[in-house]
Design an enzyme around this catalytic site. Structure first.
Site, PDB file in Angstrom:
ATOM      1  N   LYS A 138      -9.673 -24.109  20.889  1.00 15.13           N
ATOM      2  CA  LYS A 138      -8.741 -24.005  19.958  1.00 15.13           C
ATOM      3  C   LYS A 138      -9.260 -24.858  18.565  1.00 15.13           C
ATOM      4  O   LYS A 138      -9.718 -26.003  19.020  1.00 15.13           O
ATOM      5  CB  LYS A 138      -7.557 -24.435  20.460  1.00 15.13           C
ATOM      6  CG  LYS A 138      -6.140 -24.816  19.362  1.00 15.13           C
ATOM      7  CD  LYS A 138      -5.255 -25.487  19.986  1.00 15.13           C
ATOM      8  CE  LYS A 138      -5.053 -26.860  19.316  1.00 15.13           C
ATOM      9  NZ  LYS A 138      -3.718 -27.747  19.438  1.00 15.13           N
ATOM     10  N   GLU A 179      -6.283 -21.675  14.357  1.00 14.73           N
ATOM     11  CA  GLU A 179      -5.133 -22.335  14.136  1.00 14.73           C
ATOM     12  C   GLU A 179      -5.120 -22.950  12.534  1.00 14.73           C
ATOM     13  O   GLU A 179      -5.050 -24.217  12.387  1.00 14.73           O
ATOM     14  CB  GLU A 179      -4.576 -23.536  14.873  1.00 14.73           C
ATOM     15  CG  GLU A 179      -3.363 -24.064  14.664  1.00 14.73           C
ATOM     16  CD  GLU A 179      -3.037 -25.013  15.860  1.00 14.73           C
ATOM     17  OE1 GLU A 179      -3.818 -25.473  16.716  1.00 14.73           O
ATOM     18  OE2 GLU A 179      -1.764 -25.699  15.704  1.00 14.73           O
ATOM     19  N   LYS A 221      -3.071 -18.584  16.001  1.00 16.02           N
ATOM     20  CA  LYS A 221      -1.901 -19.581  16.303  1.00 16.02           C
ATOM     21  C   LYS A 221      -1.378 -20.125  14.970  1.00 16.02           C
ATOM     22  O   LYS A 221      -2.397 -20.780  14.071  1.00 16.02           O
ATOM     23  CB  LYS A 221      -2.260 -20.502  16.978  1.00 16.02           C
ATOM     24  CG  LYS A 221      -1.732 -22.093  17.107  1.00 16.02           C
ATOM     25  CD  LYS A 221      -2.061 -23.025  18.440  1.00 16.02           C
ATOM     26  CE  LYS A 221      -0.908 -23.873  18.736  1.00 16.02           C
ATOM     27  NZ  LYS A 221      -1.089 -24.562  19.711  1.00 16.02           N
TER      28      LYS A 221
HETATM   29  P1  13P Z   1       3.431 -28.183  18.824  1.00 15.98           P
HETATM   30  O1  13P Z   1       3.841 -26.890  19.332  1.00 15.98           O
HETATM   31  O2  13P Z   1       3.751 -29.471  19.054  1.00 15.98           O
HETATM   32  O3  13P Z   1       3.591 -28.082  17.265  1.00 15.98           O
HETATM   33  O4  13P Z   1       1.871 -28.323  18.923  1.00 15.98           O
HETATM   34  C1  13P Z   1       1.072 -27.158  18.940  1.00 15.98           C
HETATM   35  C2  13P Z   1      -0.534 -27.609  18.841  1.00 15.98           C
HETATM   36  O5  13P Z   1      -1.156 -27.379  19.786  1.00 15.98           O
HETATM   37  C3  13P Z   1      -0.945 -27.802  17.455  1.00 15.98           C
HETATM   38  O6  13P Z   1      -2.323 -28.153  17.360  1.00 15.98           O
END
Ligand code: 13P
Length: 366
Positions: A138, A179, A221
């Site tokens: 990720k 993400e 994401k």
């Molecule tokens: P949250 O769901 O707490 O925002 O975290 C998700 C995440 O991994 C952000 O990198």
């Protein structure tokens, strides 16, 4: 790639309907500092490690979770009985993902915008992780909404960074979770969150295309389109669901297998309700799943009673996983929150997150 590639199959498995991803990539120090919740039993590194072990030992963890994301140190850690934590995760049927980010730095010339660190030596680390059974990685890039922010330069730099890492991940047969997050912290309206999210996603998919990254082989994401956390006017559940999908439909290629939303500071229940509401609307080309951190991790932290009693934390974790699994099918209801499947007391989710008042270490968030 072919339509049947292994990477595409793994990406589909990560966001398979009924399941989602637990973003458990919080360092022990982050857990001790209360990133997920305020009561890690006795605030010590040992307690935080016990808590992580408790998570990995949770029976039936894979019933509603397809995958878990951790930091690389977890690969070298063992449970009290000597079993590697990675083996406990695999025994529960979960795919294992790693966050390679090693920190954050200011975007050159800026005092407000950040880019992630961790690209140095990444190829070697990816190769090692792949050999050790890791299925995906990720890479998070973030945009802050403030007057005059985010700048176009920050969006483009961050989009390039995430696309570069995605292309590298594919070289090592790892699925990248891409993400781009527009943070909800701030007093901005939902309209502004929509506009910035749309722009950031455009820049991200442009960069992915330029880097030759096939959308079939990634998981996106991203944030839901919500009102800023300090905005006096908070959009309701149906509006968030509709606006989020309206924004995504403008930008996200139908070839993508699925979207695992981050919770971003929403309460447990808001995050679940929004996901459920989206899945009750018209079918979309991608599955709508979760990759929640706080909205899953907060409840077990608050319920956990220390090493002596693993079950309260595990019950809370299973409950959140199940609620979110149902939300991916549009089958959740608020009434389900008042009891748990095995008759224990429910966890205390449903309040606004405390957020991170003091910025944590660079490996946590800028
Ligand atoms: P949250 O769901 O707490 O925002 O975290 C998700 C995440 O991994 C952000 O990198």
């Amino acid at each position: 790639m072919t339509a049947e590639s292994t990477l595409a199959a793994t990406a589909q498995r990560m966001v398979a309907p009924g399941k989602g991803i637990f973003a458990a990539d919080v360092p022990l120090k982050g857990l001790m500092r209360g990133w997920w919740g305020e009561s890690i039993h006795a605030r010590s590194e040992d307690a935080a490690a016990d808590f992580q072990e408790m998570i990995c030992r949770t029976p039936e963890l894979g019933d509603h979770l397809s995958s878990i994301i951790v930091f690389p140190d977890v690969l070298d850690r063992r449970a009290g009985d000597g079993t590697p934590l990675a083996d406990l995760i695999a025994q529960r049927g979960l795919l294992l993902g790693i966050t390679p980010t090693t920190g954050w730095q200011f975007l050159g010339g800026s005092k407000h915008e950040y880019v992630p660190r961790g690209l140095d030596g990444l190829a070697k680390r990816l190769e090692d992780w792949r050999e050790r059974g890791v299925a995906f990685i990720k890479w998070r890039v973030a945009a802050r909404v403030r007057p005059g922010l985010p700048t176009e330069r920050a969006l483009v730099s961050n989009a390039r960074s995430v696309a570069e890492v995605a292309a590298l991940a594919h070289q090592f047969d790892l699925v990248p979770i891409v993400e781009p997050e527009v943070e909800m912290k701030g007093d901005h309206t939902i309209e502004r969150q929509f506009e910035v999210t749309e722009r950031f996603l455009h820049r991200t998919f442009e960069a992915l295309y330029e880097h030759g990254v096939a959308p079939e082989e990634i998981v996106l994401k991203t944030n839901m389109v919500v009102s800023g956390s300090d905005c006096p006017e908070q959009a309701g559940v149906d509006t968030v669901a509709r606006e989020t999908l309206r924004c995504l439909r403008r930008v996200v290629p139908p070839a993508l297998p699925g979207i695992g939303f981050l919770s971003g500071g929403q309460s447990d229940r808001d995050a679940t309700a929004h996901l459920d509401a989206m899945n009750r609307l018209d079918p979309q080309p991608w599955s709508l799943s979760f990759s929640f951190g706080r909205a899953i991790g907060r409840a077990p932290v608050e319920a956990w009673d220390g090493k002596a009693d693993e079950s309260s934390g595990q019950t809370a974790l299973r409950h959140r996983a199940r609620m979110n699994g149902l939300a991916t099918l549009g089958e959740w209801s608020a009434e389900m929150e008042s009891g748990t499947e095995d008759g224990r007391e429910p966890e205390s989710g449903g309040r606004k997150t405390p957020g991170h008042k003091t910025p944590g270490r660079e490996t946590e968030r800028p």
